[in-house]
Design an enzyme around this catalytic site. Structure first.
Site, PDB file in Angstrom:
ATOM      1  N   GLY A 100      -0.118   0.717  -5.159  1.00 45.48           N
ATOM      2  CA  GLY A 100      -1.368  -0.022  -5.023  1.00 45.48           C
ATOM      3  C   GLY A 100      -2.378   0.409  -6.058  1.00 45.48           C
ATOM      4  CG  ASN A 111       3.210   0.054   3.014  1.00 43.19           C
ATOM      5  OD1 ASN A 111       2.974  -1.020   2.479  1.00 43.19           O
ATOM      6  ND2 ASN A 111       4.364   0.680   2.870  1.00 43.19           N
ATOM      7  N   GLY A 112       1.997  -2.593   4.971  1.00 40.67           N
ATOM      8  CA  GLY A 112       2.787  -3.624   5.611  1.00 40.67           C
ATOM      9  C   GLY A 112       1.972  -4.862   5.888  1.00 40.67           C
ATOM     10  CB  CYS A 120      13.143 -11.845  -0.021  1.00 37.15           C
ATOM     11  SG  CYS A 120      13.982 -10.306  -0.433  1.00 37.15           S
ATOM     12  CB  CYS A 164      14.430  -6.291   5.809  1.00 34.68           C
ATOM     13  SG  CYS A 164      13.620  -7.911   5.822  1.00 34.68           S
ATOM     14  CG  ASP A 178      13.364  -7.664 -14.788  1.00 30.66           C
ATOM     15  OD1 ASP A 178      13.048  -6.560 -14.313  1.00 30.66           O
ATOM     16  OD2 ASP A 178      12.523  -8.533 -15.082  1.00 30.66           O
ATOM     17  CG  ASP A 179      13.085  -4.997 -10.883  1.00 30.18           C
ATOM     18  OD1 ASP A 179      12.558  -5.905 -10.225  1.00 30.18           O
ATOM     19  OD2 ASP A 179      12.473  -4.353 -11.756  1.00 30.18           O
ATOM     20  CB  CYS A 212       8.413 -11.175   1.735  1.00 29.53           C
ATOM     21  SG  CYS A 212       8.179  -9.656   2.700  1.00 29.53           S
ATOM     22  CB  CYS A 216      -0.908   0.037   1.227  1.00 30.57           C
ATOM     23  SG  CYS A 216      -1.964  -1.387   1.388  1.00 30.57           S
ATOM     24  CE1 TYR A 276       8.886  -4.703  -9.819  1.00 26.39           C
ATOM     25  CE2 TYR A 276       7.608  -4.537  -7.802  1.00 26.39           C
ATOM     26  CZ  TYR A 276       7.673  -4.790  -9.161  1.00 26.39           C
ATOM     27  OH  TYR A 276       6.555  -5.120  -9.855  1.00 26.39           O
ATOM     28  CB  CYS A 290      11.523  -3.617   2.654  1.00 26.89           C
ATOM     29  SG  CYS A 290      11.279  -4.692   1.221  1.00 26.89           S
TER      30      CYS A 290
END
Length: 480
Positions: free
Chosen positions: A43, A118-119, A466, A463, A375-376, A412, A17, A272, A266
């Site tokens: 979002g 958001n989260g 992932c 963080c 690509d990312d 994640c 979000c 991204y 994050c």
């Protein structure tokens, strides 16, 4: 036959979000409207604005893009000096519709409030079960709804104190804003996983997910909200006006979180999620992505004819790679920006046609060429496989895939929709197996150490769960 929602091949992962709040401005709803436009990338399933006027909160929200949900008349009707706005993506498996659109407006004994965040709260299922056993009735499937229920049971009349007490029970990643009858409360989890910043405009204060939203409304950036910080901005009465002025922000911290630990922002915000024109902890996102692309090229010895990026989040990394490698940068793929991110059609042939309409290769650019496709990230591999095939069908002689992040191996639980390692291509396959699967002539990733060297020095801790499986917030229950 029901319509089927297909995976958007141009975007493999989704983050939850974007939040935008204003205190003490006569055009608060208008600022929120433009702020949401700037945060639309965070979002695209729903949007909403809640406005405080005369001690009462009025809310307008709906499914779809900001432009789909609000009309000019809506913004005119949403009058007030303080407002809270939100754009939303759901987690995979969420079935909620308009009832889960935020802000979530509630009436409880401490007063009317609206919540937007958001989260992802990893202990929300346990908290919700406990609250329901105690008699609480939930109206949505959103994890955010446990917070007002906890506040109602806190026994504290002051919303700020009630929120702080409630957040002491919450575990997970959140950047949260609450619109009350007095103003706005903003809070960031003690690990600081999701971004949230403070700005100022004409004496009013703004809190939002990214600095690009401040730029969109002409506001001045003040600072990032600290991990574990709770900020209250009150709208004070202003004689002769229906709109109060904003008092200076007042800060406190959750359970002594100040100075308790570092930050675990994050890393995907840099890779991204965030817009290239946003700054996170003093680092420009475009510059960071470009530096990651440069590092890819520094670790490479590839001979090629052109470098291309995948619109839009990998373009910065692709330009960095091209400049460092001394290989011409070209536009190899065009993205149709007038089609929504999720194409809906009743049959597979129509779904495939939707993908072809959305992304198209420039045949005369790539035909006969050795192409470096930057690509990312690579999560499930479906996007990479499709794009490699697309370029080769357009005549590319070779397609070499370069990813400006490490292999995504672990799910994640902090707000990205990758909740199972079984859907992650790098969780079970080697780099060579992945290369074969996507049909690339070669494949290379960055290492975690590259991210830490380029981003970690100024951004603090990051963080990278992932990539590494090291989760900064301990998991529990269904998230283990």
């Amino acid at each position: 036959m029901g319509f089927v929602k297909t995976r958007d091949i141009s975007r493999e992962i989704r983050e939850r979000c974007g939040v935008f709040a204003v205190v003490g401005h006569p055009k608060a709803s208008e600022l929120c409207y433009y702020g949401l436009y700037a945060l639309q990338h965070r979002g695209q399933e729903s949007a909403g604005i809640a406005v405080l006027n005369g001690g009462r909160i009025q809310t307008k929200k709906g499914m779809g893009l900001v432009a789909d949900v609000f009309t000019k008349d809506d913004i005119v009707r949403l009058r007030g000096g303080s407002a809270l706005a939100h754009v939303r993506y759901s987690n995979v498996g969420d079935e909620g519709g308009i009832e889960d659109a935020q802000p979530i407006s509630v009436k409880m004994w401490q007063g009317q409030m609206a919540f937007a965040h958001n989260g992802n709260l990893i202990n929300a299922p346990r908290l919700r079960a406990r609250l329901e056993q105690d008699g609480s009735i939930f109206q949505t499937t959103s994890d955010c709804e446990v917070i007002p229920h906890l506040m109602a049971k806190s026994g504290l009349n002051d919303p700020v104190k009630a929120l702080i007490k409630s957040l002491s029970d919450v575990r997970g990643a959140y950047s949260l804003c609450v619109l009350t009858s007095k103003g706005v409360i903003a809070a960031k989890d003690p690990h600081g996983v999701r971004p949230l910043c403070l700005g100022k405009l004409d004496g009013a204060y703004i809190i939002c997910s990214e600095t690009c939203a401040l730029d969109a409304v002409g506001a001045e950036f003040i600072r990032e909200i600290d991990p574990g910080e709770v900020v209250f901005i009150e709208e004070a009465e202003h004689p002769g006006s229906d709109v109060g002025r904003a008092k200076p922000p007042v800060s406190c911290y959750i359970d002594g979180a100040r100075g308790k630990r570092g930050m675990d922002l994050c890393v995907f915000e840099f890779i991204y999620f965030a817009r290239p024109d946003s700054d996170l902890y003093g680092i420009n996102v475009h510059a960071a992505r470009k530096a990651l692309g440069r590092r890819l090229a520094q670790k490479d010895s590839l001979s090629a004819d052109l470098v291309m990026g995948i619109p839009d989040s990998s373009l910065s990394a692709a330009t960095g790679y091209a400049e460092e490698a001394g290989i011409p940068y070209e536009m190899g793929i065009v993205k149709n920006r007038y089609i929504g991110r999720t194409f809906i059609a009743p049959t597979q042939p129509l779904r495939e046609l939707g993908v072809k309409i959305k992304i198209n290769p420039l045949r005369k650019v790539v035909s006969g060429k050795r192409v470096v496709m930057v690509d990312d990230s690579m999560v499930r591999g479906t996007t990479s496989k499709y794009l490699v095939g697309l370029l080769k069908a357009a005549g590319a002689k070779e397609v070499h895939v370069r990813i400006s992040s490490p292999p995504y191996r672990f799910p994640c639980f902090y707000g990205i929709d990758t909740s199972s390692s079984g859907e992650l291509i790098a969780a079970e396959k080697t780099q060579e197996q992945i290369r074969e699967l996507i049909g690339a002539d070669s494949l290379a990733f960055l290492d975690v150490e590259d991210l830490e060297e380029i981003l970690g020095r100024r951004a603090g801790n990051l963080c990278t769960a992932c990539f590494t499986g090291n989760y900064p917030i301990p998991l529990e229950g269904e998230y283990r």
